[in-house]
Design an enzyme around this catalytic site. Structure first.
Site, PDB file in Angstrom:
ATOM      1  CG  ASP A 264      -9.237   3.654   5.324  1.00 55.76           C
ATOM      2  OD1 ASP A 264      -8.101   3.319   4.956  1.00 55.76           O
ATOM      3  OD2 ASP A 264     -10.287   3.086   4.956  1.00 55.76           O
ATOM      4  CD  GLU A 306      -5.301   4.752   2.608  1.00 59.15           C
ATOM      5  OE1 GLU A 306      -4.722   3.831   2.018  1.00 59.15           O
ATOM      6  OE2 GLU A 306      -6.545   4.845   2.633  1.00 59.15           O
ATOM      7  CG  HIS A 373      -1.962  -1.726   6.202  1.00 62.77           C
ATOM      8  ND1 HIS A 373      -1.616  -0.395   6.075  1.00 62.77           N
ATOM      9  CD2 HIS A 373      -3.260  -1.813   5.834  1.00 62.77           C
ATOM     10  CE1 HIS A 373      -2.667   0.281   5.657  1.00 62.77           C
ATOM     11  NE2 HIS A 373      -3.680  -0.550   5.511  1.00 62.77           N
ATOM     12  CG  ASP A 374      -3.077  -0.955   2.168  1.00 61.07           C
ATOM     13  OD1 ASP A 374      -3.696  -2.009   2.449  1.00 61.07           O
ATOM     14  OD2 ASP A 374      -3.554   0.180   2.364  1.00 61.07           O
ATOM     15  NE  ARG A 498      -4.860  -5.641   1.018  1.00 61.48           N
ATOM     16  CZ  ARG A 498      -5.929  -4.889   1.252  1.00 61.48           C
ATOM     17  NH1 ARG A 498      -5.793  -3.569   1.292  1.00 61.48           N
ATOM     18  NH2 ARG A 498      -7.109  -5.428   1.439  1.00 61.48           N
TER      19      ARG A 498
HETATM   20  C1  GLC Z   1      -7.302   1.766   2.857  1.00 63.80           C
HETATM   21  C2  GLC Z   1      -6.560   0.741   3.685  1.00 63.80           C
HETATM   22  C3  GLC Z   1      -6.703  -0.607   3.053  1.00 63.80           C
HETATM   23  C4  GLC Z   1      -8.172  -0.945   2.917  1.00 63.80           C
HETATM   24  C5  GLC Z   1      -8.952   0.177   2.221  1.00 63.80           C
HETATM   25  C6  GLC Z   1     -10.433  -0.004   2.350  1.00 63.80           C
HETATM   26  O1  GLC Z   1      -6.752   1.907   1.611  1.00 63.80           O
HETATM   27  O2  GLC Z   1      -5.214   1.103   3.835  1.00 63.80           O
HETATM   28  O3  GLC Z   1      -6.025  -1.591   3.782  1.00 63.80           O
HETATM   29  O4  GLC Z   1      -8.320  -2.125   2.194  1.00 63.80           O
HETATM   30  O5  GLC Z   1      -8.658   1.435   2.780  1.00 63.80           O
HETATM   31  O6  GLC Z   1     -10.886   0.374   3.613  1.00 63.80           O
END
Ligand code: GLC
Length: 617
Positions: A264, A306, A373-374, A498
């Site tokens: 992440d 990610e 989810h974002d 979100r």
């Molecule tokens: C990533 C996740 C997001 C989260 C962020 C901070 O971007 O996809 O949902 O808010 O990390 O951990």
């Protein structure tokens, strides 16, 4: 004491020795003179290997023999929050029949490790990496689920939140109690001198909901770095203890049976004043080390990065072919460009994006998706769009206005995310069905509108499925689940739009998938049919050559795939009007795989939001 590879099991020793020099080199490059830390990393790695179950080692061995396994066209994924999908891990395990019915063989369960109830950022603020959030079950439940998934040939993906911990994590708590050892695991500053230097060059991730990159901790009279929410404390990877311990946390998780680790927010993990603290060279050094460590300890495990950034920032996370980093990355710009095409009925930017992706080495695997989810951010190529008179700010305004249903005649329903009045910038939230017009048509009792909305929804899924890589459906999209406005009333959630598209899976609605003519049946069966065709035909294999051709209509996208003896001409109409694709693939008879009808790939009639998958043998 230097780690002795001689004493290791043969397969481990071979893998270790293959990578040893490079790993040591990379480690020393950022953690100079910390050989004792390197040696302790090496011995712990071996302990994790010996602690790995035989069943998992067997999977590793199988995957070493077929490193192509995750690139095959039979892969199809789904992502979901455990609680929203089934309540907890055990109930999720019981729902594997449904997952199988969706023909899905990869599931991504959103963060499920322990995190505070309120200040959790949807689980992205982890307070204990060795414990499942009690409401969701236990580590044993996770292991059981992974085992059942493996029996059914389903791979399990889990998030690893590596940039920060929750302020409730043991390290953070001990840091708060004044223990210097733990303060060194974060970025602490006695005054605002250095933070103010950072603030000059580091943009905000959440400009409205969490502006700034530092948080004042009154108990300590210090500032701590918090790039995301104030309760998510950035870890200091310049401290080798942090790196080693986080590696152990990853290895502990994969030993529970996790197949894919979603790292992440990985671009953010290295900080340096005077930079934007994103994608610094050390980040790549660390990701490459993670890759090597997995190749040695658990070679069947994949890294999914990610990296929600511009394409030139994303691609380097694949590493080079000789020194790969992530196995998979999100196809984020394609996703955003898709919604741009929906709102504008203009595929020119999307086509350009496809041409870029299709020109990359075929070894690079993208995870394709319509939404996750974002939020959706509008990181489009404005330098290119300006030639058509499309200017960044007004264009973003149009997209947001259209996709939130404000623009006259818009069928979409969504909400803005982190709308920043200062910059005029905003991102976007909503489910696929609501963006496509299903929510509005149902509310208006507009049957014609509903048919079009369903067709658009299916067309977008067909478009996602035609791309090379792993297609991932967001759970609920397969039955056309609409936006969930209930979060407006929930403390801890209401500020974060979100949650609009993270609603609970509606099992009552899902039952309607067997009722002929229902929205759910049309979508569920439609997506399933497309997915099955994809799995059956080798032309969808990632090794295919893929290119676009001109249709002489800005609303019609044409993609061609060719592999072995198969050729596919895929056409997508992004407009609500019937059109003709003026193509001329004049080399014989094709079969329309959806209509089961023979035709020429020439001057093709395309109904509103129509799809054609034409196969030539
Ligand atoms: C990533 C996740 C997001 C989260 C962020 C901070 O971007 O996809 O949902 O808010 O990390 O951990």
């Amino acid at each position: 004491m230097e780690f002795q590879a001689e004493a290791c099991v043969k397969e481990y020793k071979e893998r270790f020795l293959e990578y040893y020099d490079e790993l040591k080199w990379l480690y020393c490059e950022i953690y100079e003179n910390k050989m004792y830390m390197f040696n302790s990393l090496c011995s712990s790695m071996y302990q994790f290997y010996t602690g790995r179950k035989n069943s998992l080692k067997n999977i590793d061995r199988k995957r070493i023999k077929n490193p192509y396994w995750y690139k095959e066209n039979k892969m199809e994924g789904m992502m979901m929050y455990t609680d929203a999908f089934a309540g907890n891990l055990e109930e999720t395990r019981k729902k594997l029949d449904y997952i199988a019915e969706c023909d899905v063989n990869y599931i991504h369960l959103m963060p499920l490790l322990d995190s505070p109830d309120e200040k959790s950022d949807g689980g992205y603020a982890v307070s204990n990496y060795r414990k499942v959030k009690p409401g969701l079950g236990s580590m044993k439940d996770l292991e059981n689920l992974a085992e059942d998934c493996h029996k059914r040939n389903i791979s399990l993906c889990l998030d690893f939140v590596m940039n920060h911990t929750s302020e409730e994590h043991e390290w953070a708590k001990r840091a708060k109690c004044g223990e210097a050892e733990y303060q060194k695991r974060y970025y602490f500053y006695d005054n605002y001198d250095i933070p103010s230097e950072f603030e000059k060059t580091v943009p905000d991730v959440f400009p409205v909901t969490a502006p700034g990159n530092f948080t004042w901790i009154p108990d300590l009279q210090k500032f701590v770095m918090t790039t995301f929410y104030p309760y998510q404390w950035d870890l200091n990877y310049q401290n080798p203890v942090v790196f080693n311990e986080m590696v152990y946390n990853i290895l502990n998780l994969v030993n529970k049976g996790i197949d894919v680790v979603r790292i992440d927010a990985v671009p953010y993990i290295w900080k340096q004043p005077g930079t934007n603290c994103r994608n610094l060279p050390q980040v790549h050094n660390i990701v490459r080390m993670l890759r090597i460590i997995c190749e040695i300890v658990c070679p069947g495990v994949l890294l999914l990065g990610e990296v929600v950034m511009a394409p030139d920032k994303v691609v380097p996370y694949f590493g080079t072919l000789e020194k790969p980093e992530c196995h998979m990355l999100y196809n984020v710009t394609t996703m955003a460009s898709t919604w741009n095409s929906v709102a504008t009925r203009d595929i020119r930017l999307l086509r350009k994006q496809m041409d870029i992706v299709n020109s990359l080495p075929k070894e690079y695997t993208f995870l394709n998706y319509l939404r996750c989810h974002d939020d959706i951010g509008w990181g489009l190529d404005y330098k290119w769009l300006i030639q058509f008179g499309i200017e960044e700010n007004s264009h973003k305004e149009y997209l947001n206005s259209f996709l939130t249903g404000q623009y006259p005649g818009s069928f979409a329903r969504g909400e803005l995310y982190n709308s920043d009045p200062a910059s005029g910038d905003a991102r976007l939230c909503g489910t696929t069905a609501s963006f496509c017009g299903i929510e509005k048509a149902l509310a208006d009792g507009d049957n014609k509108g509903l048919e079009k909305a369903i067709q658009l929804d299916l067309m977008l899924h067909a478009y996602m499925l035609v791309q090379s890589g792993i297609p991932v459906i967001y759970s609920g999209d397969e039955i056309g689940q609409e936006n969930d406005y209930s979060y407006h009333q929930i403390p801890g959630k209401k500020e974060d739009s979100r949650y609009l598209h993270r609603g609970n899976f509606n099992w009552k609605l899902a039952e309607k998938r067997t009722k002929n003519g229902s929205v759910q049946q049309k979508l569920f069966d439609g997506i399933k049919k497309l997915g099955n065709i994809r799995k059956r035909h080798i032309v969808f294999d990632a090794r295919a050559d893929v290119w676009t051709v001109d249709t002489y209509d800005n609303a019609l996208l044409c993609l061609i795939r060719k592999y072995e003896n198969e050729k596919l001409v895929a056409l997508f109409n992004f407009s609500e009007y019937d059109k003709t694709a003026w193509i001329n693939e004049d080399d014989g008879i094709y079969k329309d795989l959806l209509l089961n009808k023979e035709m020429m790939a020439k001057d093709i009639y395309m109904p509103a939001y129509g799809i054609r998958w034409l196969l030539k043998k």
